[in-house]
Design a protein around this motif. Structure first.
Motif, PDB file in Angstrom:
ATOM      1  N   SER A   1       0.823  -1.220   0.000  1.00 41.86           N
ATOM      2  CA  SER A   1       0.000   0.000   0.000  1.00 41.86           C
ATOM      3  C   SER A   1       0.851   1.262   0.000  1.00 41.86           C
ATOM      4  CB  SER A   1      -0.940   0.011   1.214  1.00 41.86           C
ATOM      5  OG  SER A   1      -0.199  -0.024   2.422  1.00 41.86           O
ATOM      6  N   LEU A   2       2.154   1.142   0.263  1.00 46.34           N
ATOM      7  CA  LEU A   2       3.035   2.309   0.230  1.00 46.34           C
ATOM      8  C   LEU A   2       3.473   2.652  -1.192  1.00 46.34           C
ATOM      9  CD1 LEU A   2       5.414   1.610   3.268  1.00 46.34           C
ATOM     10  CD2 LEU A   2       3.240   2.843   3.237  1.00 46.34           C
ATOM     11  N   ARG A   3       3.319   1.718  -2.124  1.00 48.03           N
ATOM     12  CA  ARG A   3       3.863   1.926  -3.461  1.00 48.03           C
ATOM     13  C   ARG A   3       3.248   3.149  -4.140  1.00 48.03           C
ATOM     14  NH1 ARG A   3       2.177  -2.586  -6.022  1.00 48.03           N
ATOM     15  NH2 ARG A   3       3.843  -3.797  -5.062  1.00 48.03           N
ATOM     16  N   THR A   4       1.924   3.222  -4.175  1.00 53.89           N
ATOM     17  CA  THR A   4       1.277   4.351  -4.854  1.00 53.89           C
ATOM     18  C   THR A   4       1.534   5.655  -4.103  1.00 53.89           C
ATOM     19  OG1 THR A   4      -0.786   3.832  -3.672  1.00 53.89           O
ATOM     20  CG2 THR A   4      -0.516   2.914  -5.886  1.00 53.89           C
ATOM     21  N   GLN A   5       1.599   5.594  -2.785  1.00 51.09           N
ATOM     22  CA  GLN A   5       1.873   6.806  -2.019  1.00 51.09           C
ATOM     23  C   GLN A   5       3.263   7.364  -2.320  1.00 51.09           C
ATOM     24  OE1 GLN A   5       0.584   6.619   2.247  1.00 51.09           O
ATOM     25  NE2 GLN A   5      -0.066   4.527   1.731  1.00 51.09           N
ATOM     26  N   LEU A   6       4.270   6.474  -2.386  1.00 50.88           N
ATOM     27  CA  LEU A   6       5.628   6.920  -2.675  1.00 50.88           C
ATOM     28  C   LEU A   6       5.743   7.431  -4.115  1.00 50.88           C
ATOM     29  CD1 LEU A   6       7.622   4.114  -0.834  1.00 50.88           C
ATOM     30  CD2 LEU A   6       7.708   6.568  -0.321  1.00 50.88           C
ATOM     31  N   ASP A   7       5.075   6.764  -5.048  1.00 53.29           N
ATOM     32  CA  ASP A   7       5.087   7.244  -6.432  1.00 53.29           C
ATOM     33  C   ASP A   7       4.483   8.639  -6.520  1.00 53.29           C
ATOM     34  OD1 ASP A   7       6.263   4.939  -7.319  1.00 53.29           O
ATOM     35  OD2 ASP A   7       4.403   4.005  -8.027  1.00 53.29           O
ATOM     36  N   SER A   8       3.379   8.854  -5.798  1.00 54.31           N
ATOM     37  CA  SER A   8       2.717  10.160  -5.812  1.00 54.31           C
ATOM     38  C   SER A   8       3.621  11.242  -5.225  1.00 54.31           C
ATOM     39  CB  SER A   8       1.402  10.072  -5.035  1.00 54.31           C
ATOM     40  OG  SER A   8       0.787  11.341  -4.942  1.00 54.31           O
ATOM     41  N   ARG A   9       4.306  10.922  -4.123  1.00 52.01           N
ATOM     42  CA  ARG A   9       5.205  11.910  -3.503  1.00 52.01           C
ATOM     43  C   ARG A   9       6.376  12.233  -4.431  1.00 52.01           C
ATOM     44  NH1 ARG A   9       4.248  11.991   2.003  1.00 52.01           N
ATOM     45  NH2 ARG A   9       2.007  11.572   2.236  1.00 52.01           N
ATOM     46  N   ALA A  10       6.927  11.223  -5.084  1.00 50.37           N
ATOM     47  CA  ALA A  10       8.073  11.445  -5.981  1.00 50.37           C
ATOM     48  C   ALA A  10       7.683  12.353  -7.138  1.00 50.37           C
ATOM     49  CB  ALA A  10       8.598  10.109  -6.492  1.00 50.37           C
ATOM     50  N   ARG A  11       6.493  12.113  -7.701  1.00 49.96           N
ATOM     51  CA  ARG A  11       6.044  12.973  -8.801  1.00 49.96           C
ATOM     52  C   ARG A  11       5.823  14.395  -8.328  1.00 49.96           C
ATOM     53  NH1 ARG A  11       2.865   8.406 -10.067  1.00 49.96           N
ATOM     54  NH2 ARG A  11       1.071   9.397  -9.054  1.00 49.96           N
ATOM     55  N   ALA A  12       5.218  14.551  -7.150  1.00 50.39           N
ATOM     56  CA  ALA A  12       4.951  15.886  -6.626  1.00 50.39           C
ATOM     57  C   ALA A  12       6.238  16.663  -6.355  1.00 50.39           C
ATOM     58  CB  ALA A  12       4.120  15.783  -5.348  1.00 50.39           C
ATOM     59  N   LEU A  13       7.305  15.948  -5.991  1.00 50.05           N
ATOM     60  CA  LEU A  13       8.589  16.586  -5.694  1.00 50.05           C
ATOM     61  C   LEU A  13       9.470  16.707  -6.931  1.00 50.05           C
ATOM     62  CD1 LEU A  13       9.328  14.692  -2.357  1.00 50.05           C
ATOM     63  CD2 LEU A  13       8.832  17.144  -2.564  1.00 50.05           C
ATOM     64  N   GLY A  14       8.988  16.212  -8.061  1.00 46.16           N
ATOM     65  CA  GLY A  14       9.768  16.279  -9.277  1.00 46.16           C
ATOM     66  C   GLY A  14      10.973  15.357  -9.283  1.00 46.16           C
ATOM     67  N   LEU A  15      10.890  14.243  -8.546  1.00 40.37           N
ATOM     68  CA  LEU A  15      12.016  13.308  -8.472  1.00 40.37           C
ATOM     69  C   LEU A  15      11.957  12.315  -9.630  1.00 40.37           C
ATOM     70  CD1 LEU A  15      11.990  12.462  -4.654  1.00 40.37           C
ATOM     71  CD2 LEU A  15      13.388  14.153  -5.834  1.00 40.37           C
ATOM     72  N   HIS A  16      13.109  12.069 -10.229  1.00 45.83           N
ATOM     73  CA  HIS A  16      13.224  11.060 -11.280  1.00 45.83           C
ATOM     74  C   HIS A  16      14.253  10.025 -10.827  1.00 45.83           C
ATOM     75  CE1 HIS A  16      10.869  13.639 -13.919  1.00 45.83           C
ATOM     76  NE2 HIS A  16      11.653  14.662 -13.556  1.00 45.83           N
ATOM     77  N   ASP A  17      14.065   8.787 -11.242  1.00 49.97           N
ATOM     78  CA  ASP A  17      14.967   7.718 -10.812  1.00 49.97           C
ATOM     79  C   ASP A  17      15.048   7.691  -9.285  1.00 49.97           C
ATOM     80  OD1 ASP A  17      16.553   5.565 -11.348  1.00 49.97           O
ATOM     81  OD2 ASP A  17      18.403   6.724 -11.506  1.00 49.97           O
ATOM     82  N   THR A  18      13.862   7.634  -8.660  1.00 50.84           N
ATOM     83  CA  THR A  18      13.738   7.813  -7.210  1.00 50.84           C
ATOM     84  C   THR A  18      14.458   6.724  -6.433  1.00 50.84           C
ATOM     85  OG1 THR A  18      11.556   8.734  -7.634  1.00 50.84           O
ATOM     86  CG2 THR A  18      12.094   8.208  -5.343  1.00 50.84           C
ATOM     87  N   VAL A  19      15.143   7.123  -5.374  1.00 54.24           N
ATOM     88  CA  VAL A  19      15.774   6.199  -4.445  1.00 54.24           C
ATOM     89  C   VAL A  19      14.966   6.214  -3.149  1.00 54.24           C
ATOM     90  CG1 VAL A  19      17.848   5.669  -3.107  1.00 54.24           C
ATOM     91  CG2 VAL A  19      18.055   6.548  -5.447  1.00 54.24           C
ATOM     92  N   ILE A  20      14.590   5.039  -2.667  1.00 52.78           N
ATOM     93  CA  ILE A  20      13.871   4.899  -1.405  1.00 52.78           C
ATOM     94  C   ILE A  20      14.841   4.343  -0.374  1.00 52.78           C
ATOM     95  CG2 ILE A  20      11.850   3.922  -0.251  1.00 52.78           C
ATOM     96  CD1 ILE A  20      11.191   5.748  -2.615  1.00 52.78           C
ATOM     97  N   ALA A  21      14.847   4.891   0.827  1.00 52.35           N
ATOM     98  CA  ALA A  21      15.804   4.478   1.857  1.00 52.35           C
ATOM     99  C   ALA A  21      15.085   3.951   3.085  1.00 52.35           C
ATOM    100  CB  ALA A  21      16.699   5.656   2.256  1.00 52.35           C
ATOM    101  N   GLY A  22      15.550   2.805   3.575  1.00 52.46           N
ATOM    102  CA  GLY A  22      15.157   2.304   4.887  1.00 52.46           C
ATOM    103  C   GLY A  22      16.271   2.565   5.878  1.00 52.46           C
ATOM    104  N   VAL A  23      15.990   2.369   7.149  1.00 53.07           N
ATOM    105  CA  VAL A  23      16.994   2.675   8.180  1.00 53.07           C
ATOM    106  C   VAL A  23      17.440   1.431   8.935  1.00 53.07           C
ATOM    107  CG1 VAL A  23      16.300   5.071   8.443  1.00 53.07           C
ATOM    108  CG2 VAL A  23      15.163   3.299   9.806  1.00 53.07           C
ATOM    109  N   ASN A  24      17.003   0.258   8.509  1.00 52.31           N
ATOM    110  CA  ASN A  24      17.517  -1.011   9.039  1.00 52.31           C
ATOM    111  C   ASN A  24      17.221  -2.084   7.996  1.00 52.31           C
ATOM    112  OD1 ASN A  24      14.724  -1.902   9.555  1.00 52.31           O
ATOM    113  ND2 ASN A  24      14.814  -0.491  11.285  1.00 52.31           N
ATOM    114  N   TRP A  25      17.864  -3.232   8.150  1.00 51.45           N
ATOM    115  CA  TRP A  25      17.754  -4.252   7.105  1.00 51.45           C
ATOM    116  C   TRP A  25      16.351  -4.817   6.976  1.00 51.45           C
ATOM    117  CZ3 TRP A  25      16.185  -9.128   8.404  1.00 51.45           C
ATOM    118  CH2 TRP A  25      16.334  -9.513   9.745  1.00 51.45           C
ATOM    119  N   HIS A  26      15.609  -4.917   8.094  1.00 46.69           N
ATOM    120  CA  HIS A  26      14.283  -5.533   7.990  1.00 46.69           C
ATOM    121  C   HIS A  26      13.271  -4.591   7.362  1.00 46.69           C
ATOM    122  CE1 HIS A  26      13.901  -3.661  12.051  1.00 46.69           C
ATOM    123  NE2 HIS A  26      15.040  -4.262  12.290  1.00 46.69           N
ATOM    124  N   ASP A  27      13.329  -3.278   7.668  1.00 50.93           N
ATOM    125  CA  ASP A  27      12.445  -2.342   6.987  1.00 50.93           C
ATOM    126  C   ASP A  27      12.805  -2.244   5.504  1.00 50.93           C
ATOM    127  OD1 ASP A  27      11.108  -1.810   9.301  1.00 50.93           O
ATOM    128  OD2 ASP A  27      12.076   0.106   9.703  1.00 50.93           O
TER     129      ASP A  27
END
Length: 544
Positions: free
Chosen positions: A412-438
């Motif tokens: 369910s986070l996929r569409t939300q992150l895509d929407s945020r990336a488009r709104a911020l004008g990000l291309h080739d978006t990198v998503i970051a977690g803060v631990n290996w399990h997340d």
């Protein structure tokens, strides 16, 4: 044939010929019923029925933390991997490519089929030693123990191929010791090599086999014969990919796993805590009966040859992990000793078979009662995760703390992150977690084409993969589930990350918000894995 099984066979025939029973069974179905009364046929029915249930379970529940991590980090085929040897990762990679999907059932299917095979192998082991009725009850007991019948049987974990390979090695060893056949010795070596390719802890079962050969007077002769060493050499050859991978990667996997049992810090209560945790994973009453059978076999000693073999193979891992917990600097995971209990199951299966045939219903009732308990718990848990139907259960937990979320994908986070990336004008978006399990949950949910990095010092396999794939000057959306504002500030400061807080994401469960997930936008210069400390397995590496 064992005397107990002769009695059982005659009882079954008399029952099948009962006039009162025949009144209720159509003539055409009577041969099928009679066939199903044979232990081997009953075991096949058990395997078929439980496999269907696991296919449903695998379809309706999302991947857990470890499963998501293994699928995501295993997208690049390698000789071995940071956490474990490669068999489980290879199986997941093959399944996803052959089936063209990383869906729940697709990646779990090899492990479900392996457990069906494990059930049959355990039946054959117990049948070889005690007779087919003991084999049937052993198969039943295997399936009602949660750590085997639920997690090993259907989750993407190295324990599935480990247990199957150990059972095959045990069956081959039994036949090799009885017949002296070269093919069985070579089969035992090959199966043990596959076990080593599944999980490092297989070495403890191998140590148990060596203890048996050293202590059993008649079979000690095999230590002086070349074939046993040829079999061991074959296992080592199969393990070679793991050695090569470690040599190419600074022995990181060996060092990581060795450190988990290292350190000298005396913990007097830790062995009791470990045994109690193992009991919970096996069901306490089943654990108690298994241990009682193991201790009984230990007291009998080498005089009961096959029973002594199971005792050596089974109790060695249990004893070693219990001893290590006394001084290890890190807690011992409760499931690590599970392969030891696995090889004690035929002892309990024989005990249940004897009780059933003597008309003692208590032990049989415990087994079937445990089966009903497990099926009911799984049915309730699986349907709740899938449909969130239990009334008001979420109200007892703070947002994000509902246990249902452990079996929920983050898709369910996929569409939300895509929407945020488009709104911020990000291309080739990198998503970051803060631990290996997340990071594993994110990468699995976002798919193989995503670029997901891990901003932490303990990145596991993510610290090795894709070290040169992060673009220079990248802007990452940092996903920080379960973190308070203070924890986030400290984390970003420790990593020297400048970031701006954005509107949060929400993990959805059956259309409702289940977890608030803070989201930050980072801008940073490229840092490759080679610029980071190899001892920390530093990331800014990608998966996908």
């Amino acid at each position: 044939m064992n005397t107990i099984d002769k009695t059982a066979q005659s009882d079954a025939v008399r029952f099948g010929q009962s006039s009162s029973l025949s009144n209720f069974i159509p003539q055409m179905l009577r041969p099928a019923l009679q066939y199903a009364r044979e232990p081997a046929a009953a075991t096949l029915v058990l395997i078929a029925g439980t496999t269907v249930l696991r296919l449903a379970f695998g379809t309706f529940t999302g991947l857990g933390v470890d499963e998501s991590y293994m699928v995501a980090a295993g997208r690049q085929l390698q000789l071995s991997y940071f956490d474990h040897p490669p068999i489980a990762w290879w199986l997941t990679w093959c399944a996803s490519h052959l089936l063209g999907s990383e869906g729940h059932l697709a990646v779990r299917l090899p492990f479900i089929l392996l457990f069906a095979t494990s059930t049959w192998l355990l039946f054959r082991i117990a049948t070889t030693i005690y007779g087919p009725h003991s084999g049937f009850w052993s198969a039943v007991i295997l399936n009602i123990i949660p750590v085997f019948g639920v997690t090993t049987a259907s989750w993407v974990l190295p324990d599935g191929p480990l247990d199957c390979a150990l059972l095959l090695a045990t069956l081959c060893l039994l036949r090799a010791l009885k017949t002296g056949s070269t093919r069985y010795w070579l089969g035992a070596g090959a199966a043990f090599g596959i076990a080593l390719l599944s999980k490092y802890t297989a070495i403890l079962t191998g140590a148990g086999a060596l203890i048996y050969l050293a202590t059993q007077p008649w079979d000690r002769r095999w230590l002086a014969r070349p074939i046993s060493y040829v079999a061991a050499l074959g296992a080592l050859v199969l393990f070679a990919p793991v050695i090569i991978w470690n040599a190419d990667n600074g022995w990181q996997s060996f060092a990581f796993q060795g450190a988990r049992a290292g350190g000298i810090q005396i913990h007097p209560v830790a062995p009791l805590v470990g045994l109690a945790g193992e009991a919970l994973f096996l069901l306490p009453w089943i654990w108690f009966m298994l241990m009682r059978q193991g201790v009984r076999a230990l007291r009998q000693g080498p005089s009961e040859t096959n029973t002594w073999l199971l005792c050596c193979l089974g109790l060695t891992p249990v004893a070693v992990f219990t001893a290590i917990s006394l001084f290890a600097s890190q807690p011992i995971m409760f499931h690590w000793a599970a392969p030891g209990y696995l090889l004690l199951i035929p002892l309990l299966g024989h005990s249940v078979a004897c009780s059933a045939l003597r008309g003692h219903k208590a032990l049989v009732s415990v087994v079937w009662g445990s089966a009903l308990f497990l099926v009911a718990a799984l049915a309730i848990g699986t349907s709740e995760i899938r449909w969130n139907w239990l009334p008001d259960i979420g109200e007892h937990f703070a947002m994000g703390r509902d246990p249902d979320l452990n079996g929920l994908d983050w898709s369910s986070l996929r569409t939300q992150l895509d929407s945020r990336a488009r709104a911020l004008g990000l291309h080739d978006t990198v998503i970051a977690g803060v631990n290996w399990h997340d990071t594993g949950k994110l990468s699995y949910a976002l798919g193989p084409d995503s670029k997901v990095i891990c901003l932490c010092s303990d990145a596991r396999e993510f610290g090795i993969l894709g070290r040169d794939r992060v673009p220079a000057g990248f802007r990452a959306l940092i996903v920080l589930p379960g973190k308070s504002s203070g924890e986030i500030a400290r984390l970003l400061a420790s990593e020297h990350i400048a970031a701006t807080e954005l509107e949060p994401l929400y993990l959805m469960h059956d259309g409702e918000r289940a977890m608030r997930i803070p989201l930050y936008l980072q801008r940073a210069e490229q840092r490759t894995g080679t610029e980071a400390s190899p001892q920390r397995h530093r990331t800014l590496s990608t998966t996908g």
